[in-house]
Design a protein around this motif. Structure first.
Motif, mmCIF file in Angstrom:
data_model
loop_
_atom_site.group_PDB
_atom_site.id
_atom_site.type_symbol
_atom_site.label_atom_id
_atom_site.label_comp_id
_atom_site.label_asym_id
_atom_site.label_seq_id
_atom_site.Cartn_x
_atom_site.Cartn_y
_atom_site.Cartn_z
ATOM 1 N N ILE A 109 0.839 -1.199 0.000
ATOM 2 C CA ILE A 109 0.000 0.000 0.000
ATOM 3 C C ILE A 109 0.873 1.248 0.000
ATOM 4 C CG2 ILE A 109 -1.684 1.305 1.359
ATOM 5 C CD1 ILE A 109 -2.774 -1.441 2.321
ATOM 6 N N ARG A 110 1.962 1.230 0.767
ATOM 7 C CA ARG A 110 2.870 2.376 0.820
ATOM 8 C C ARG A 110 3.489 2.641 -0.555
ATOM 9 N NH1 ARG A 110 8.457 3.131 4.284
ATOM 10 N NH2 ARG A 110 8.633 5.362 3.896
ATOM 11 N N ARG A 111 3.876 1.576 -1.241
ATOM 12 C CA ARG A 111 4.449 1.719 -2.573
ATOM 13 C C ARG A 111 3.435 2.361 -3.521
ATOM 14 N NH1 ARG A 111 6.944 -2.849 -2.331
ATOM 15 N NH2 ARG A 111 5.212 -4.082 -3.083
ATOM 16 N N GLY A 112 2.182 1.948 -3.426
ATOM 17 C CA GLY A 112 1.132 2.535 -4.260
ATOM 18 C C GLY A 112 0.884 3.991 -3.934
ATOM 19 N N VAL A 113 0.911 4.338 -2.654
ATOM 20 C CA VAL A 113 0.740 5.735 -2.258
ATOM 21 C C VAL A 113 1.896 6.573 -2.790
ATOM 22 C CG1 VAL A 113 0.719 7.308 -0.272
ATOM 23 C CG2 VAL A 113 -0.672 5.250 -0.226
ATOM 24 N N GLY A 114 3.108 6.055 -2.710
ATOM 25 C CA GLY A 114 4.271 6.774 -3.227
ATOM 26 C C GLY A 114 4.196 7.000 -4.723
ATOM 27 N N ARG A 115 3.594 6.056 -5.420
ATOM 28 C CA ARG A 115 3.446 6.166 -6.870
ATOM 29 C C ARG A 115 2.367 7.178 -7.255
ATOM 30 N NH1 ARG A 115 2.400 0.945 -7.700
ATOM 31 N NH2 ARG A 115 0.178 1.299 -7.629
ATOM 32 N N GLU A 116 1.271 7.246 -6.465
ATOM 33 C CA GLU A 116 0.114 8.068 -6.832
ATOM 34 C C GLU A 116 0.138 9.481 -6.245
ATOM 35 O OE1 GLU A 116 -2.409 7.185 -8.907
ATOM 36 O OE2 GLU A 116 -1.357 5.297 -9.300
ATOM 37 N N VAL A 117 0.656 9.631 -5.029
ATOM 38 C CA VAL A 117 0.645 10.933 -4.350
ATOM 39 C C VAL A 117 2.066 11.486 -4.368
ATOM 40 C CG1 VAL A 117 0.104 12.152 -2.209
ATOM 41 C CG2 VAL A 117 -1.228 10.145 -2.855
ATOM 42 N N LYS A 118 2.203 12.662 -4.916
ATOM 43 C CA LYS A 118 3.528 13.268 -5.032
ATOM 44 C C LYS A 118 3.869 14.038 -3.758
ATOM 45 C CE LYS A 118 3.789 11.663 -9.112
ATOM 46 N NZ LYS A 118 4.250 10.312 -9.178
ATOM 47 N N LEU A 119 4.643 13.389 -2.884
ATOM 48 C CA LEU A 119 5.097 13.995 -1.633
ATOM 49 C C LEU A 119 6.606 13.828 -1.522
ATOM 50 C CD1 LEU A 119 2.413 12.537 0.805
ATOM 51 C CD2 LEU A 119 2.560 14.896 0.031
ATOM 52 N N ARG A 120 7.240 14.666 -0.708
ATOM 53 C CA ARG A 120 8.676 14.525 -0.472
ATOM 54 C C ARG A 120 8.994 13.164 0.109
ATOM 55 N NH1 ARG A 120 10.422 17.365 3.812
ATOM 56 N NH2 ARG A 120 8.322 18.004 4.339
ATOM 57 N N ILE A 121 8.205 12.782 1.110
ATOM 58 C CA ILE A 121 8.414 11.530 1.820
ATOM 59 C C ILE A 121 7.139 10.718 1.700
ATOM 60 C CG2 ILE A 121 8.848 10.515 4.093
ATOM 61 C CD1 ILE A 121 10.106 13.242 4.860
ATOM 62 N N THR A 122 7.268 9.441 1.396
ATOM 63 C CA THR A 122 6.098 8.567 1.404
ATOM 64 C C THR A 122 5.907 8.070 2.835
ATOM 65 O OG1 THR A 122 6.568 7.875 -0.850
ATOM 66 C CG2 THR A 122 5.054 6.507 0.425
ATOM 67 N N PRO A 123 4.743 8.349 3.426
ATOM 68 C CA PRO A 123 4.555 7.979 4.838
ATOM 69 C C PRO A 123 4.476 6.470 5.061
ATOM 70 C CG PRO A 123 2.544 8.940 3.927
ATOM 71 C CD PRO A 123 3.598 9.053 2.874
ATOM 72 N N GLU A 124 4.934 6.041 6.214
ATOM 73 C CA GLU A 124 4.800 4.658 6.654
ATOM 74 C C GLU A 124 3.322 4.427 6.960
ATOM 75 O OE1 GLU A 124 6.407 0.994 7.464
ATOM 76 O OE2 GLU A 124 7.641 2.745 7.029
ATOM 77 N N ILE A 125 2.757 3.337 6.467
ATOM 78 C CA ILE A 125 1.335 3.059 6.619
ATOM 79 C C ILE A 125 1.088 2.234 7.882
ATOM 80 C CG2 ILE A 125 -0.698 2.021 5.538
ATOM 81 C CD1 ILE A 125 0.359 4.393 3.963
ATOM 82 N N LEU A 126 0.232 2.755 8.762
ATOM 83 C CA LEU A 126 -0.194 2.046 9.966
ATOM 84 C C LEU A 126 -1.704 1.836 9.856
ATOM 85 C CD1 LEU A 126 1.693 4.254 12.568
ATOM 86 C CD2 LEU A 126 2.446 2.080 11.632
ATOM 87 N N ILE A 127 -2.131 0.592 9.856
ATOM 88 C CA ILE A 127 -3.548 0.297 9.657
ATOM 89 C C ILE A 127 -4.191 -0.021 11.004
ATOM 90 C CG2 ILE A 127 -5.184 -1.256 8.544
ATOM 91 C CD1 ILE A 127 -3.232 -1.419 6.226
ATOM 92 N N GLU A 128 -5.303 0.670 11.281
ATOM 93 C CA GLU A 128 -6.042 0.510 12.533
ATOM 94 C C GLU A 128 -7.503 0.208 12.206
ATOM 95 O OE1 GLU A 128 -4.716 0.798 15.642
ATOM 96 O OE2 GLU A 128 -2.741 1.151 14.760
ATOM 97 N N LEU A 129 -8.139 -0.556 13.066
ATOM 98 C CA LEU A 129 -9.557 -0.867 12.905
ATOM 99 C C LEU A 129 -10.387 0.274 13.476
ATOM 100 C CD1 LEU A 129 -11.513 -3.039 11.934
ATOM 101 C CD2 LEU A 129 -11.472 -3.989 14.231
ATOM 102 N N ASP A 130 -11.364 0.740 12.712
ATOM 103 C CA ASP A 130 -12.244 1.829 13.132
ATOM 104 C C ASP A 130 -13.594 1.235 13.525
ATOM 105 O OD1 ASP A 130 -13.457 4.212 13.615
ATOM 106 O OD2 ASP A 130 -13.492 4.894 11.539
#
Length: 120
Positions: A75-96
């Motif tokens: 998911i992080r790799r996909g976010v880095g590919r789609e969202v142009k940011l300086r740093i791609t954030p580390e993904i932490l998944i939590e149940l809502d």
């Protein structure tokens, strides 16, 4: 302008993560409805907390959450590919659980309303 940037980043990351979970993760064990309710990206863009709501039994929720946590790198790799940011954030998944909590409160209010009507 600066105070709105965090909200825009959160929303953009939420859209991308939701798309990745729905369309790109090909794990056959993900068989329930999963929706991304919100994302909170830290100000330094180091971490993104992704809150997901999973429809199903308790065992299905636990299994699907475990699968999503193992897919965090993908998911992080996909976010880095789609969202142009300086740093791609580390993904932490939590149940809502806010949807279930809302339904529980609604049922309590409904019971109170019914008991109030019986007493009249």
């Amino acid at each position: 302008m600066v105070k709105y940037r965090g909200g825009r980043i959160n929303e953009e990351v939420r859209k991308v993560v939701s798309n990745i979970i729905q369309n790109e993760i090909k794990d056959p064990r993900l068989n329930t409805l999963i929706s991304v309710t919100r994302v909170e990206v830290t100000k330094d863009l180091g971490y993104a907390k992704v809150f997901v709501s999973i429809l199903g039994t308790k065992e299905e929720k636990e299994e699907n959450l475990k699968i999503l946590k193992k897919s965090a790198g993908f998911i992080r790799r996909g976010v880095g590919r789609e969202v142009k940011l300086r740093i791609t954030p580390e993904i932490l998944i939590e149940l809502d659980n806010s949807i279930e909590q809302g339904m529980h409160i609604d049922s309590i209010l409904h019971k109170i309303k019914e008991s109030g009507e019986k007493n009249d």
